[in-house]
Design a protein around this motif. Structure first.
Motif, PDB file in Angstrom:
ATOM      1  N   GLN A  15       0.821  -1.207   0.000  1.00 32.89           N
ATOM      2  CA  GLN A  15       0.000   0.000   0.000  1.00 32.89           C
ATOM      3  C   GLN A  15       0.858   1.262   0.000  1.00 32.89           C
ATOM      4  OE1 GLN A  15      -2.222  -1.059   3.552  1.00 32.89           O
ATOM      5  NE2 GLN A  15      -4.107  -1.399   2.369  1.00 32.89           N
ATOM      6  N   LEU A  16       1.945   1.221   0.756  1.00 27.86           N
ATOM      7  CA  LEU A  16       2.848   2.369   0.796  1.00 27.86           C
ATOM      8  C   LEU A  16       3.507   2.616  -0.558  1.00 27.86           C
ATOM      9  CD1 LEU A  16       4.463   1.736   4.291  1.00 27.86           C
ATOM     10  CD2 LEU A  16       3.046   3.697   3.654  1.00 27.86           C
ATOM     11  N   ARG A  17       3.890   1.526  -1.235  1.00 28.54           N
ATOM     12  CA  ARG A  17       4.485   1.674  -2.566  1.00 28.54           C
ATOM     13  C   ARG A  17       3.488   2.312  -3.523  1.00 28.54           C
ATOM     14  NH1 ARG A  17       7.372  -3.488  -2.032  1.00 28.54           N
ATOM     15  NH2 ARG A  17       5.585  -4.525  -2.961  1.00 28.54           N
ATOM     16  N   GLY A  18       2.223   1.896  -3.417  1.00 32.83           N
ATOM     17  CA  GLY A  18       1.199   2.478  -4.274  1.00 32.83           C
ATOM     18  C   GLY A  18       1.006   3.961  -3.996  1.00 32.83           C
ATOM     19  N   ARG A  19       0.998   4.334  -2.709  1.00 31.46           N
ATOM     20  CA  ARG A  19       0.872   5.733  -2.338  1.00 31.46           C
ATOM     21  C   ARG A  19       2.060   6.547  -2.860  1.00 31.46           C
ATOM     22  NH1 ARG A  19      -1.655   6.767   2.600  1.00 31.46           N
ATOM     23  NH2 ARG A  19      -0.887   8.902   2.391  1.00 31.46           N
ATOM     24  N   GLU A  20       3.244   5.969  -2.743  1.00 33.95           N
ATOM     25  CA  GLU A  20       4.445   6.655  -3.194  1.00 33.95           C
ATOM     26  C   GLU A  20       4.438   6.838  -4.713  1.00 33.95           C
ATOM     27  OE1 GLU A  20       8.431   8.256  -3.359  1.00 33.95           O
ATOM     28  OE2 GLU A  20       6.654   8.365  -2.082  1.00 33.95           O
ATOM     29  N   GLY A  21       4.014   5.796  -5.446  1.00 35.24           N
ATOM     30  CA  GLY A  21       3.931   5.911  -6.894  1.00 35.24           C
ATOM     31  C   GLY A  21       2.990   7.022  -7.315  1.00 35.24           C
ATOM     32  N   ALA A  22       1.850   7.106  -6.638  1.00 36.46           N
ATOM     33  CA  ALA A  22       0.882   8.164  -6.948  1.00 36.46           C
ATOM     34  C   ALA A  22       1.460   9.533  -6.621  1.00 36.46           C
ATOM     35  CB  ALA A  22      -0.395   7.931  -6.158  1.00 36.46           C
ATOM     36  N   ARG A  23       2.216   9.645  -5.523  1.00 38.69           N
ATOM     37  CA  ARG A  23       2.821  10.916  -5.134  1.00 38.69           C
ATOM     38  C   ARG A  23       3.818  11.391  -6.178  1.00 38.69           C
ATOM     39  NH1 ARG A  23       7.366  13.138  -2.003  1.00 38.69           N
ATOM     40  NH2 ARG A  23       8.452  11.185  -2.415  1.00 38.69           N
ATOM     41  N   VAL A  24       4.659  10.473  -6.683  1.00 37.37           N
ATOM     42  CA  VAL A  24       5.673  10.839  -7.671  1.00 37.37           C
ATOM     43  C   VAL A  24       5.014  11.217  -9.002  1.00 37.37           C
ATOM     44  CG1 VAL A  24       7.627   9.993  -9.013  1.00 37.37           C
ATOM     45  CG2 VAL A  24       7.475   9.470  -6.567  1.00 37.37           C
ATOM     46  N   ARG A  25       4.002  10.456  -9.415  1.00 32.98           N
ATOM     47  CA  ARG A  25       3.305  10.794 -10.666  1.00 32.98           C
ATOM     48  C   ARG A  25       2.656  12.173 -10.568  1.00 32.98           C
ATOM     49  NH1 ARG A  25       2.102   5.261 -10.327  1.00 32.98           N
ATOM     50  NH2 ARG A  25       0.076   5.664  -9.340  1.00 32.98           N
ATOM     51  N   LYS A  26       2.112  12.487  -9.399  1.00 36.21           N
ATOM     52  CA  LYS A  26       1.522  13.808  -9.186  1.00 36.21           C
ATOM     53  C   LYS A  26       2.593  14.901  -9.270  1.00 36.21           C
ATOM     54  CE  LYS A  26      -1.153  16.509  -5.840  1.00 36.21           C
ATOM     55  NZ  LYS A  26      -1.799  16.498  -4.495  1.00 36.21           N
ATOM     56  N   ALA A  27       3.767  14.618  -8.730  1.00 37.97           N
ATOM     57  CA  ALA A  27       4.872  15.586  -8.788  1.00 37.97           C
ATOM     58  C   ALA A  27       5.280  15.855 -10.233  1.00 37.97           C
ATOM     59  CB  ALA A  27       6.063  15.069  -7.984  1.00 37.97           C
ATOM     60  N   TYR A  28       5.341  14.790 -11.049  1.00 38.90           N
ATOM     61  CA  TYR A  28       5.655  14.971 -12.468  1.00 38.90           C
ATOM     62  C   TYR A  28       4.594  15.849 -13.150  1.00 38.90           C
ATOM     63  CZ  TYR A  28       9.235  11.268 -12.408  1.00 38.90           C
ATOM     64  OH  TYR A  28      10.358  10.512 -12.171  1.00 38.90           O
ATOM     65  N   ARG A  29       3.333  15.563 -12.894  1.00 32.37           N
ATOM     66  CA  ARG A  29       2.247  16.330 -13.527  1.00 32.37           C
ATOM     67  C   ARG A  29       2.287  17.800 -13.118  1.00 32.37           C
ATOM     68  NH1 ARG A  29      -0.940  11.878 -11.993  1.00 32.37           N
ATOM     69  NH2 ARG A  29      -1.845  13.126 -10.294  1.00 32.37           N
TER      70      ARG A  29
END
Length: 312
Positions: free
Chosen positions: A142-156
């Motif tokens: 779950q933490l990995r999923g949250r982190e992936g979403a955080r990084v994708r948001k940072a890129y956007r």
């Protein structure tokens, strides 16, 4: 008696702390020698003299020749050396660290070898990315999923801010110039960040390979620590570069220089030291300067080395 030339070897206590040093210097197509307590770098622009004890890590690029006396000085000063490929994208080898004690390495090995303590450290790493949120009940998946979403948001967010098109992260170490400008900048900036993190990790006597989130690579812990800072440092920097430079520019060089400029105040270096101490629950960085060698005893204590012990 033959009098030795050169200056007296500096003791560990006399050397600058890793958090007080310049982040990194990248050198390519140059000859590196030693003059007293400094190294000299000779390239097409002339000769520069650098006080080596003030450098965190020396990145040696292609076409670099370095003398034995220069390496001796760099090793004594606790400056890390990393041999890297063109534009600093690959790491081929590294030199000795500042730390002469295994105290922190043993603490790291103990934490990473136990599933419960390893999970606790990994959670602390993720908690640092999500301040103000409670992640203690989340699984690593779950933490990995949250982190992936955080990084994708940072890129956007950076894509919208700098009006730079973004599709996906495309890292190709064998074809650096084949990537987009923003991907080239990300690759070069991240490698510079890895170099800085590496110099601090080994200076603390910690293993670069014993990661808590990443695993199976000799730089796993470097990636663990570097990931704490990418969203606020290298990602915005890469998009800023992409907004102001083109494929005709030397994106690798631009990214390294701008990344180094962002390190110049030393705040990130001090922060990395503090963060590693927090993760390992280490209280005092000054213990690093202790240069000891002991023998292990099965009664959970250490005994002096250099003593001829007899059987009781």
């Amino acid at each position: 008696m033959v009098k030795k030339s050169g200056t007296k070897k500096t003791s560990l206590r006399e050397l600058p702390k890793i958090s007080d040093r310049v982040s990194f210097i990248y050198v390519e197509h140059a000859k590196i020698n030693r003059v007293d307590s400094a190294i000299t770098v000779l390239d097409s622009n002339g000769t520069a003299r650098i006080p080596v004890a003030m450098i965190g890590v020396l990145l040696l690029g292609p076409g670099t020749d370095i003398s034995h006396r220069a390496v001796e000085l760099i090793g004594d000063a606790g400056t890390s050396m990393v041999w890297v490929g063109e534009r600093g994208v690959r790491q081929y080898a590294h030199g000795r660290s500042l730390a002469h004690s295994t105290k922190f390495l043993e603490k790291q090995a103990k934490l990473v070898s136990n599933s419960r303590s390893r999970l606790a450290v990994a959670r602390k790493m993720y908690q640092m990315r999500f301040p103000g949120e409670d992640v203690t009940t989340l699984t690593i998946q779950q933490l990995r999923g949250r982190e992936g979403a955080r990084v994708r948001k940072a890129y956007r967010m950076q894509s919208e801010k700098f009006k730079v098109p973004w599709d996906k992260r495309d890292y190709r170490p064998d074809d650096f110039e084949g990537g987009t400008v923003v991907n080239q900048a990300l690759s070069a900036a991240n490698v510079a960040l890895y170099g800085l993190v590496y110099s601090i990790v080994v200076a603390l006597g910690v293993s670069p390979g014993l990661g808590f989130v990443h695993t199976g690579h000799d730089l796993s812990f470097i990636y663990d620590i570097a990931d704490l800072y990418k969203a606020e440092l290298t990602i915005p920097l890469a998009f800023e570069i992409a907004a102001n430079y083109t494929e005709d520019d030397d994106i690798g060089k631009v990214a390294r220089l701008k990344t180094r400029d962002s390190f110049v105040d030393g705040k990130l270096m001090a922060r990395i030291v503090t963060d590693i101490q927090y993760l390992f629950e280490i209280d005092d960085e000054e213990e690093l300067v202790i240069d000891t060698l002991s023998l292990w005893d099965d009664k959970d204590k250490l005994v002096k080395h250099g003593v001829s012990y007899t059987e009781n």
